[in-house]
Design an enzyme around this catalytic site. Structure first.
Site, PDB file in Angstrom:
ATOM      1  N   GLU A   1      -4.829   7.113  -3.792  1.00  0.00           N
ATOM      2  CA  GLU A   1      -3.936   5.925  -2.638  1.00  0.00           C
ATOM      3  C   GLU A   1      -3.538   4.705  -4.141  1.00  0.00           C
ATOM      4  O   GLU A   1      -4.821   5.512  -4.773  1.00  0.00           O
ATOM      5  CB  GLU A   1      -4.832   5.324  -2.259  1.00  0.00           C
ATOM      6  CG  GLU A   1      -5.521   5.833   0.096  1.00  0.00           C
ATOM      7  CD  GLU A   1      -5.729   5.182   0.209  1.00  0.00           C
ATOM      8  OE1 GLU A   1      -7.410   5.372  -0.285  1.00  0.00           O
ATOM      9  OE2 GLU A   1      -5.534   5.096   1.410  1.00  0.00           O
ATOM     10  N   TYR A  30       0.909  -1.114  -0.233  1.00  0.00           N
ATOM     11  CA  TYR A  30       0.359   0.150   0.089  1.00  0.00           C
ATOM     12  C   TYR A  30       0.572   1.669  -0.191  1.00  0.00           C
ATOM     13  O   TYR A  30       2.091   1.731   0.596  1.00  0.00           O
ATOM     14  CB  TYR A  30      -1.291  -0.188   1.247  1.00  0.00           C
ATOM     15  CG  TYR A  30      -1.826   1.223   1.357  1.00  0.00           C
ATOM     16  CD1 TYR A  30      -2.807   1.957   0.971  1.00  0.00           C
ATOM     17  CD2 TYR A  30      -1.411   2.334   2.344  1.00  0.00           C
ATOM     18  CE1 TYR A  30      -3.907   2.450   0.829  1.00  0.00           C
ATOM     19  CE2 TYR A  30      -1.368   3.673   2.052  1.00  0.00           C
ATOM     20  CZ  TYR A  30      -2.999   4.256   2.051  1.00  0.00           C
ATOM     21  OH  TYR A  30      -3.192   5.441   2.215  1.00  0.00           O
TER      22      TYR A  30
END
Ligand code: GDP
Ligand code: MN
Length: 427
Positions: free
Chosen positions: A235, A147
């Site tokens: 993101e 991530y």
């Protein structure tokens, strides 16, 4: 701060659901707005321009277009093609909006299943969102799912670069349960994101030595894209390593600061109104700061802080707010009419709670506006007011002499109790 992945809208909704003020991402004052969202395929287009590697693919709005792209991708030697629903919400994988296909037949079947479906994810709410676009993409052989996220941290007034080995899953959950699994680098605005910070994150992600320089270039590209586009959130989940050692942005979500869109005409065009709540789109035409919520008590308030406090006190009184609405400091009669129109278009509204502190906006002017708008629009639902500030006595008099049935609370709590009773059908 925690990694909140949905900007202001989630924050406002959470604040209501939790009955407490958590203005993490909240922009105060009359400039409070919701962020501008774009689709994954548009976000990937931006990354590509900044040299951040993303899988090749094309957006499709019809099954024919989807078939053409899938055919081309298989023709180019791809063993796997991915069909992805394009909606302004995450969690699509779990909801059946992301499918891998090993043949053109499988790809066509996946497109047929996804295009037009009502996709329900943890971010769409129970009603879901209708899929009107697909992204047809070359499949990647995933080794690890990581991530990466960039967000504006209002507490430190800096951009924070986050990285985690727990990619591919709901990062909000990781942030809540195992905050230590998210590594952070705070970026000094004067010097920008430094290569040593990128290296530090890359090592914490457990990347191989040969991947470190690639990762530094990847993160630097993201940071540049974030700053150049006036993003508030970016993101990459998952940020993957492939079996042959490459790094790729497999998914990408970007929110822009809507107050900066005046200087990004090209980005402004990426807005997809069909993904937004129709009432919110309508409200934005009148420069009203409106966010639709699920309750029954409509609120009309001047000032974002007061609007948040109003939603909280409604919750405290046992009711639920139907919206967040800041009419701003200088609202005139026309603006109040516009606001009424928006509030009344929501069929769930059972009462309207007007909470005004008259400063720049004088209470008598507001009262005249409310009376005129209520008469003109023939408002039938009960209206409860709490008024304070400049010319409050004149304001109260105007309401009393209007011949309309307004209820006026002397305190916020009393008015909230009246509004809750009215919404429940009492008087
Ligand atoms: P989200 O669920 O809305 O966040 O959509 P994502 O784009 O993140 O996709 C969800 C999941 O699908 C990813 O975490 C991957 O596990 C899987 N996925 C997506 N693309 C590929 C791919 O090219 N290859 C493989 N093997 N899995 C993929
Ligand atoms: Mn994702």
């Amino acid at each position: 701060m925690t990694a909140v992945s949905d900007g202001n809208r989630t924050t406002v909704r959470d604040s209501v659901a939790g009955g407490c003020l958590r203005p993490l991402h909240f922009r105060g004052g009359r400039f409070a707005t919701i962020p501008m969202k774009i689709h994954e395929y548009q976000a990937k287009e931006i990354l590509r321009k900044y040299g951040v590697p993303v899988p090749g693919g094309e957006m499709a709005t019809t099954l024919e277009e989807a078939d053409t792209t899938a055919k081309a991708l298989f023709g180019a030697g791809n063993k796997v093609v991915v069909v992805k629903a394009q909606i302004h919400a995450g969690g699509r994988g779990k909801g059946g909006g992301v499918k891998l296909a090993k043949s053109l037949e499988e790809a066509d079947a996946a497109s047929k299943a996804i295009l037009g479906m009502q996709l329900v994810t943890h971010q769409t709410g129970p009603a879901g969102q209708k899929v009107q676009r697909l992204l047809i993409e070359e499949g990647s052989a995933i080794d690890r799912e990581l991530y990466l996220g960039l967000v504006l941290d209002r507490a430190s007034a800096k951009i924070v670069f986050m990285a985690s080995q727990a990619g591919g899953m709901e990062i909000e959950e990781v942030a809540a349960k195992t905050p230590d699994a998210i590594y952070k680098e705070y970026i000094e605005p004067a010097v920008g994101f430094q290569p040593y910070q990128a290296r530090r994150l890359a090592f914490k992600l457990g990347l191989k030595t040969a991947q470190i320089n690639q990762a530094v270039a990847f993160m630097t590209g993201l940071y540049k894209a974030f700053v150049d586009t006036d993003s508030t959130l970016m993101e990459i989940n998952p940020f993957i390593t492939t079996k042959d050692g490459k790094l790729l942005a497999l998914d990408c979500k970007i929110n822009f600061d809507d107050n900066a869109m005046f200087r990004h005409k090209d980005l402004k065009e990426l807005r997809d109104l069909s993904e937004e709540d129709p009432l919110e789109v309508e409200a934005s035409k009148f420069a009203l700061n409106y966010i639709k919520l699920d309750g029954t008590i409509a609120c009309m308030v001047n000032g974002a802080g007061l609007a948040m406090a109003t939603m909280d006190i409604i919750q405290y009184a046992g009711g639920s707010a139907a919206n967040f609405l800041d009419v701003g400091g200088g609202a005139n009669q026309e603006q109040i009419e516009n606001a009424f129109g928006i509030l009344l278009s929501d069929p769930h509204v059972k009462a309207i709670f007007i909470n005004i502190f008259g400063g720049i906006l004088r209470v008598d002017v507001l009262a005249q506006g409310v009376v005129a708008a209520a008469k003109k629009l023939n408002v039938q639902v009960p209206i409860i007011l709490r008024l304070e500030g400049t010319n409050v006595e004149e304001g109260r008099k105007i309401l009393k002499e209007s011949g309309l049935n307004f209820q006026v609370g002397t305190t916020m709590k009393e008015a909230a109790d009246l509004a809750v009773a009215a919404a429940k059908g009492g008087k």
